[in-house]
Design an enzyme around this catalytic site. Structure first.
Site, short mmCIF file in Angstrom:
data_model
loop_
_atom_site.label_atom_id
_atom_site.label_comp_id
_atom_site.label_asym_id
_atom_site.label_seq_id
_atom_site.Cartn_x
_atom_site.Cartn_y
_atom_site.Cartn_z
N TYR A 1 0.92 -1.38 0.17
CA TYR A 1 -0.24 0.00 -0.30
C TYR A 1 0.63 1.03 0.05
O TYR A 1 1.44 1.59 0.99
CB TYR A 1 -0.91 0.55 1.20
N HIS B 1 -3.58 16.07 -3.45
CA HIS B 1 -4.01 16.28 -1.76
C HIS B 1 -4.03 18.18 -1.62
O HIS B 1 -4.18 17.99 0.36
CB HIS B 1 -2.93 15.73 -1.33
N ASN C 1 1.10 11.71 5.38
CA ASN C 1 0.35 10.37 6.48
C ASN C 1 1.02 10.99 7.57
O ASN C 1 2.47 10.64 8.32
CB ASN C 1 0.22 9.30 6.56
N TYR D 1 -17.12 32.38 45.37
CA TYR D 1 -16.78 31.56 45.18
C TYR D 1 -15.35 32.20 43.80
O TYR D 1 -14.49 31.72 43.64
CB TYR D 1 -17.25 30.75 44.29
N ARG E 1 -12.22 32.51 46.03
CA ARG E 1 -12.37 32.05 47.39
C ARG E 1 -12.23 30.07 46.51
O ARG E 1 -10.83 29.51 47.18
CB ARG E 1 -12.37 32.00 48.70
N PHE F 1 -2.51 7.77 11.82
CA PHE F 1 -2.27 8.48 11.96
C PHE F 1 -3.82 8.93 12.43
O PHE F 1 -3.52 10.04 11.67
CB PHE F 1 -2.80 8.44 9.79
N GLU G 1 -12.75 5.79 5.17
CA GLU G 1 -11.97 6.59 6.09
C GLU G 1 -13.05 7.22 6.76
O GLU G 1 -14.28 7.87 6.72
CB GLU G 1 -11.12 7.10 5.56
#
Length: 518
Positions: free
Chosen positions: A59, A89, A201, A286, A289, A335, A420
């Site tokens: 791959y 990409h 990646n 609050y 303190r 990834f 994915e």
């Protein structure tokens, strides 16, 4: 840029510290690898070459990507495969990332590849470091990643610069990458089998954005602690809630540490001594303190996020991975940036809460029935509005941060034709921290102005020696607010002092124990 302005940094793959990463974030570096890293890099690259020569299908080496992984690519098109991967990409959008964030991305990517599990040649890492060391900053758009399968789009934009494509920033000016590389004497990179995939990646962009949020959260925690203590004196609050016995019986480490720091900040205050007896108030609100309980919890969240992000900064997160000891190339899912998304989401909670309790203290100070100070912290109220609308700004920003603090990690949208099918959204989780930190810095800046104003109204009584330093650090830039004037520049000056760490700079001896608390 003058090379003398660069900090030398030897990258120890797998062993970078937060101090190393802060150095990269803080300014330009001259990064190098130790000679011991070379053998692992070369062995990993050789394993990829053997796969290519044997024509075994693997791959991303000689196949397509994502849903196209079953498509076999001929050997004579492997370089084109990697080039096309980067070009197709590079689809990010939005404003370019800051130089500090891009430096972190490049350093972490180089260190990850140098661990010897990614199958890239030494020239890939050498080129990446050469670009970094030349002060060349690739234009990486801030939007376009879902945090799995790595930060593909933004890392593709980084890789474009190594290839001499796209735009880069040099000395603050945008130029073409080809021109910048030529000027620096750097040969554009031609990607071999798997190298484009190894570069894009990974979780380095998500992690860099989250690290920026982490480093800002640390500054905000420190600023919030010292400004909150100044606010106690401005409101003539009690130091009894910071008694160590109260915090010891609960046992939360951050709470114990913040209480100790607050006690030291208040020690020696004449203002406090002035109302030790005959004070009709039994308990403070609050927001005064419970500061150790709130800020201590924020400190613990920040510390937990730091541990996760440091692991990730040293991690190998591309795919597939090369294990030369068994001559295997294994596909997995490092990834997937879920740990980074969770860390960023918890940082968002801390940043929001630091701002939320600060806004409440501003509201307290401007309310004369609670603080005993002049209404809206100004003489002649009515003709003067004082801090009235500055508090509105703080409230608006605190509310905005509450929306930003919604966890990004619970969202997921499938991509790549459902290959994915679960993603982390870590990139957005980290990216929104910068805006949140800026909002909180503004809130703290307004509180700093308000607390200093309150302390000034108590003169001739003085605050503590340490808080006098905190007061003086602001007054060096912003004078007492004696009557209405254009207020925005005062707020901006205070905000900048919070962002650059000036609020707590003189108190660093108090914060080492805070950050080191078990």
């Amino acid at each position: 840029m003058n090379p003398c302005a660069y900090t030398p940094l030897t990258l120890m793959p797998g062993h970078m510290s937060l101090a190393h990463l802060r150095s990269v974030w803080s300014g330009p570096v001259q990064a190098s690898l130790p000679p011991t890293a070379l053998d692992g890099i070369q062995s990993s690259a050789a394993a990829i070459q053997r796969i290519v020569e044997k024509k075994d299908a693997a791959y991303g080496i000689n196949t397509g990507f994502g849903k196209l992984a079953k498509t076999r690519i001929p050997d004579d098109q492997l370089e084109l495969l990697q080039r096309n991967l980067i070009l197709s990409h590079s689809v990010g959008t939005g404003e370019p990332m800051s130089d500090a964030t891009v430096r972190l991305v490049m350093v972490m990517k180089a260190a990850s590849l140098a661990r010897g599990f990614s199958g890239v040649r030494p020239v890939v890492i050498d080129t990446l470091l050469a670009v970094l060391n030349a002060g060349i900053v690739p234009r990486i758009p801030v939007k376009g990643s879902v945090g799995a399968s790595g930060d593909l789009a933004p890392l593709s934009h980084m890789t474009l610069a190594l290839m001499g494509e796209g735009d880069v920033r040099v000395n603050g000016e945008w130029v073409s990458a080809s021109a910048a590389l030529k000027t620096a004497g750097i040969t554009p990179l031609t990607l071999a089998a798997k190298e484009g995939l190894a570069l894009i990646n990974g979780t380095q962009v998500s992690t860099a954005l989250a690290l920026h949020g982490l480093f800002m959260a640390e500054r905000l925690l420190e600023a919030g602690t010292v400004i909150g203590a100044l606010c106690v004196d401005a409101a003539k609050g009690s130091d009894a809630p910071f008694d160590p016995r109260i915090h010891a019986v609960r046992g939360q480490p951050g709470q114990i540490a913040v209480a100790a720091a607050t006690r030291e900040l208040l020690a020696g205050s004449q203002i406090r001594l002035s109302h030790m007896v005959d004070d009709e108030r039994v308990q403070d609100p609050y927001s005064l303190r419970c500061q150790p309980q709130v800020m201590g919890a924020c400190r613990d969240l920040i510390g937990n996020a730091a541990r996760t992000l440091l692991i990730e900064a040293n991690a190998v997160t591309d795919n597939p991975l090369v294990f030369t000891d068994t001559n295997e190339v294994l596909s997995g899912g490092n990834f997937h940036a879920e740990p980074v998304a969770f860390a960023a989401d918890t940082l968002a909670l801390a940043i929001a809460e630091i701002g939320a309790i600060s806004e409440r203290r501003i509201a307290l100070l401007i309310d004369s029935t609670l603080s005993g100070l002049p209404p809206f912290l100004v003489d002649n109220p009515g003709i003067n509005s004082g801090f009235m609308i500055a508090h509105v700004t703080a409230a608006a920003l605190a509310s905005e941060n509450k929306s930003h603090a919604h966890p990004a990690s619970v969202d997921s949208l499938p991509t790549s034709a459902n290959q994915e099918d679960h993603v982390s959204m870590a990139t957005f989780a980290g990216r929104r921290l910068a805006e949140m930190a800026d909002n909180t810095a503004t809130i703290l800046g307004i509180e700093w102005l308000a607390a200093a104003q309150g302390v000034d109204f108590h003169r001739p009584l003085a605050t503590s020696p340490r808080l006098t330093q905190v007061h003086a650090a602001l007054r060096a830039h912003v004078p007492f607010y004696d009557k209405d004037r254009l207020f925005a520049p005062d707020i901006e000056a205070a905000r900048q002092r919070v962002l650059d760490g000036a609020a707590s700079a003189a108190q660093q001896d108090l914060f080492a124990p805070v950050w080191n608390a078990a």
